[in-house]
Design a protein around this motif. Structure first.
Motif: not given
Length: 122
Positions: A30-35, A94-102, A104-113
């Motif tokens: 639930s803490s994830y933000v998916m982008g 198009y890439y899907c990614a997961a971040a641990f906080g809100t 809009n910056f790619a560098e904040d997303y730690k898990i990528w498809g």
């Protein structure tokens, strides 16, 4: 660590629709933000949309607002990107990614498809 797999890309004509899916290999917490991000040839990766897993709150880049819709299916550990009224300028990987906080910056997303190609012809 959770792995993300995108699907649903393809070649379409301007004005058509596509739905991308991103499925996680394990539970999305639930803490994830998916982008969703996209990268056109020769250009930087840019933000498209995000959804907070816990609340379903969404946010869109101005370039896709009103045409794209992000949604989630918690039971399937899947996030979707419905893309309508596609334009040639939407052509990108198009890439899907997961971040641990809100963010809009790619560098904040730690898990990528691995990405899925979307090509929109005139």
């Amino acid at each position: 660590q959770v792995q993300l797999v995108e699907s649903g890309g393809g070649l379409v004509q301007a004005g058509d629709s596509l739905r991308l899916a991103c499925t996680a290999s394990s539970r999305i917490y639930s803490s994830y933000v998916m982008g969703w991000f996209r990268q056109a040839p020769g250009k930087e990766r840019t933000f498209v949309s995000r959804i907070r897993w816990s609340t379903g709150a969404t946010y869109y880049a101005d370039s896709v607002k009103g045409r794209f819709t992000i949604s989630k299916d918690s039971g399937r550990n899947t996030v979707y990107l419905q893309m309508n009224s596609l334009k040639p300028e939407d052509t990108a990987i198009y890439y899907c990614a997961a971040a641990f906080g809100t963010s809009n910056f790619a560098e904040d997303y730690k898990i990528w498809g691995q990405g899925t190609q979307v090509t929109v012809s005139e």
